[in-house]
Design a protein around this motif. Structure first.
Motif, PDB file in Angstrom:
ATOM      1  N   UNK A 162       0.812  -1.219   0.000  1.00 50.57           N
ATOM      2  CA  UNK A 162       0.000   0.000   0.000  1.00 50.57           C
ATOM      3  C   UNK A 162       0.846   1.269   0.000  1.00 50.57           C
ATOM      4  N   UNK A 163       2.063   1.195   0.531  1.00 51.42           N
ATOM      5  CA  UNK A 163       2.938   2.371   0.570  1.00 51.42           C
ATOM      6  C   UNK A 163       4.008   2.338  -0.508  1.00 51.42           C
ATOM      7  N   UNK A 164       4.351   1.140  -0.997  1.00 51.95           N
ATOM      8  CA  UNK A 164       5.472   0.934  -1.912  1.00 51.95           C
ATOM      9  C   UNK A 164       6.793   1.326  -1.275  1.00 51.95           C
ATOM     10  N   UNK A 165       6.826   1.399   0.048  1.00 53.09           N
ATOM     11  CA  UNK A 165       8.074   1.691   0.761  1.00 53.09           C
ATOM     12  C   UNK A 165       8.956   0.442   0.787  1.00 53.09           C
ATOM     13  N   UNK A 166      10.269   0.613   0.748  1.00 53.66           N
ATOM     14  CA  UNK A 166      11.171  -0.543   0.752  1.00 53.66           C
ATOM     15  C   UNK A 166      11.119  -1.324   2.061  1.00 53.66           C
ATOM     16  N   UNK A 167      11.286  -2.622   1.948  1.00 51.83           N
ATOM     17  CA  UNK A 167      11.477  -3.498   3.099  1.00 51.83           C
ATOM     18  C   UNK A 167      12.932  -3.943   3.047  1.00 51.83           C
ATOM     19  N   UNK A 168      13.693  -3.644   4.081  1.00 50.98           N
ATOM     20  CA  UNK A 168      15.120  -3.932   4.055  1.00 50.98           C
ATOM     21  C   UNK A 168      15.425  -5.402   4.306  1.00 50.98           C
ATOM     22  N   UNK A 169      16.535  -5.838   3.754  1.00 52.43           N
ATOM     23  CA  UNK A 169      16.960  -7.226   3.910  1.00 52.43           C
ATOM     24  C   UNK A 169      17.142  -7.596   5.375  1.00 52.43           C
ATOM     25  N   UNK A 170      17.579  -6.650   6.199  1.00 53.60           N
ATOM     26  CA  UNK A 170      17.775  -6.928   7.611  1.00 53.60           C
ATOM     27  C   UNK A 170      16.473  -7.367   8.273  1.00 53.60           C
ATOM     28  N   UNK A 171      15.362  -6.746   7.890  1.00 50.54           N
ATOM     29  CA  UNK A 171      14.064  -7.120   8.460  1.00 50.54           C
ATOM     30  C   UNK A 171      13.670  -8.524   8.031  1.00 50.54           C
ATOM     31  N   UNK A 172      13.880  -8.840   6.764  1.00 44.14           N
ATOM     32  CA  UNK A 172      13.526 -10.162   6.267  1.00 44.14           C
ATOM     33  C   UNK A 172      14.440 -11.238   6.851  1.00 44.14           C
ATOM     34  N   UNK A 173      15.671 -10.874   7.129  1.00 48.16           N
ATOM     35  CA  UNK A 173      16.586 -11.813   7.780  1.00 48.16           C
ATOM     36  C   UNK A 173      16.107 -12.111   9.189  1.00 48.16           C
ATOM     37  N   UNK A 174      15.652 -11.085   9.893  1.00 50.42           N
ATOM     38  CA  UNK A 174      15.139 -11.274  11.255  1.00 50.42           C
ATOM     39  C   UNK A 174      13.889 -12.150  11.250  1.00 50.42           C
ATOM     40  N   UNK A 175      13.116 -12.093  10.173  1.00 48.49           N
ATOM     41  CA  UNK A 175      11.916 -12.917  10.051  1.00 48.49           C
ATOM     42  C   UNK A 175      12.249 -14.357   9.659  1.00 48.49           C
ATOM     43  N   UNK A 176      13.486 -14.597   9.249  1.00 49.80           N
ATOM     44  CA  UNK A 176      13.889 -15.923   8.819  1.00 49.80           C
ATOM     45  C   UNK A 176      13.723 -16.157   7.331  1.00 49.80           C
ATOM     46  N   UNK A 177      13.247 -15.163   6.599  1.00 45.79           N
ATOM     47  CA  UNK A 177      13.033 -15.309   5.162  1.00 45.79           C
ATOM     48  C   UNK A 177      14.356 -15.358   4.407  1.00 45.79           C
ATOM     49  N   UNK A 178      15.278 -14.516   4.796  1.00 47.02           N
ATOM     50  CA  UNK A 178      16.610 -14.523   4.197  1.00 47.02           C
ATOM     51  C   UNK A 178      17.500 -15.429   5.034  1.00 47.02           C
ATOM     52  N   UNK A 179      18.116 -16.408   4.377  1.00 44.90           N
ATOM     53  CA  UNK A 179      18.922 -17.414   5.085  1.00 44.90           C
ATOM     54  C   UNK A 179      20.296 -16.872   5.464  1.00 44.90           C
ATOM     55  N   UNK A 180      20.939 -16.197   4.521  1.00 43.30           N
ATOM     56  CA  UNK A 180      22.260 -15.645   4.775  1.00 43.30           C
ATOM     57  C   UNK A 180      22.268 -14.166   4.409  1.00 43.30           C
ATOM     58  N   UNK A 181      22.744 -13.331   5.326  1.00 47.92           N
ATOM     59  CA  UNK A 181      22.875 -11.896   5.101  1.00 47.92           C
ATOM     60  C   UNK A 181      24.354 -11.565   5.092  1.00 47.92           C
ATOM     61  N   UNK A 182      24.857 -11.049   3.969  1.00 43.12           N
ATOM     62  CA  UNK A 182      26.279 -10.745   3.840  1.00 43.12           C
ATOM     63  C   UNK A 182      26.488  -9.240   3.856  1.00 43.12           C
TER      64      UNK A 182
END
Length: 254
Positions: free
Chosen positions: A156-176
């Motif tokens: 609804x906002x088209x605002x970015x979701x940062x990789x750090x947030x998705x990593x905290x959710x477990x969606x991103x397996x490895x954050x480099x």
């Protein structure tokens, strides 16, 4: 628009390279889907790494191409192509590891949502920008990246979701730490997967329910696209794309 290399350990590395921002054209969507589909008959392939060169992973669909094509040919091709590629990633016979850096917009986020494992660099922006381009599709795959309420806010906002947030959710397996480190880390994860029994891994991929999920996603995606097509018929979508092309709205890949 992409190159590929089959490594000795069975990793098929597919690298998108479509300057300046890796916007996905209709042709690229089709060609990537076809390539992933061929993996089913290639016993030597144990896993796929899908990543990109250049400024970021994906700058979204090619808006200029959509507007340049006659009638509704552009939006039909882009929408159906996005769905086809998303399903091809989901249904690929072997695990798909997505290597994402800097930005992942629109269809890029749909592809990431369909991948089995995600590796990303810090600060990478995942953007569901459909609302600014007269489109409504994307929630089906976005729900694989984040919870429902977060999806609603992102779309609804088209605002970015940062990789750090998705990593905290477990969606991103490895954050480099850097974009340059994504390729090596994605290959390292793929190597770990490829070291397992190839027959067992292909059956595991199937047993995780990807075929059933693909049928569900197709039905839901078609429902989403119906509203996108309505917006195009009304002219609302074209107005948004024209504003982007004329520079009245900034690029999410900047």
């Amino acid at each position: 628009m992409f190159r590929e290399e089959l490594h000795e350990d069975g990793i098929l590395e597919i690298v998108i390279d479509r300057p300046p921002v890796n916007a996905f054209s209709i042709g690229l969507l089709h060609d990537l889907a076809v390539r992933l589909g061929r993996v089913a008959g290639e016993a030597e392939v144990r896993t796929v790494v899908l990543r990109a060169d250049g400024r970021g992973f994906c700058g979204g669909g090619d808006v200029k191409e959509v507007e340049a094509l006659p009638g509704f040919e552009g939006i039909l091709g882009q929408s159906s192509g996005s769905m086809t590629l998303s399903l091809a990633v989901l249904q690929c016979a072997v695990p798909v590891i997505a290597g994402i850096h800097n930005y992942c917009v629109g269809v890029g986020a749909l592809v990431a949502g369909s991948a089995d494992i995600i590796v990303a660099s810090r600060g990478t922006r995942f953007v569901m920008a459909e609302i600014d381009n007269g489109a409504t599709a994307g929630a089906v795959q976005a729900l694989k990246l984040m919870p429902e309420k977060r999806v609603r806010a992102a779309m609804m906002t088209a605002d970015p979701v940062l990789a750090e947030e998705l990593h905290a959710l477990g969606t991103i397996y490895r954050l480099v730490e850097t974009a340059e480190a994504v390729a090596a880390e994605a290959r390292a994860v793929a190597s770990r997967v490829a070291s397992k029994s190839p027959q067992a891994m292909r059956r595991l991929k199937t047993s995780l329910g990807n075929t059933t999920k693909a049928h569900e996603m197709m039905a839901l995606y078609r429902a989403e696209m119906s509203y996108t097509y309505e917006l195009n018929i009304l002219g609302e979508a074209s107005a948004g794309r024209t504003a982007f092309i004329e520079g009245k709205r900034g690029s999410y890949a900047d």
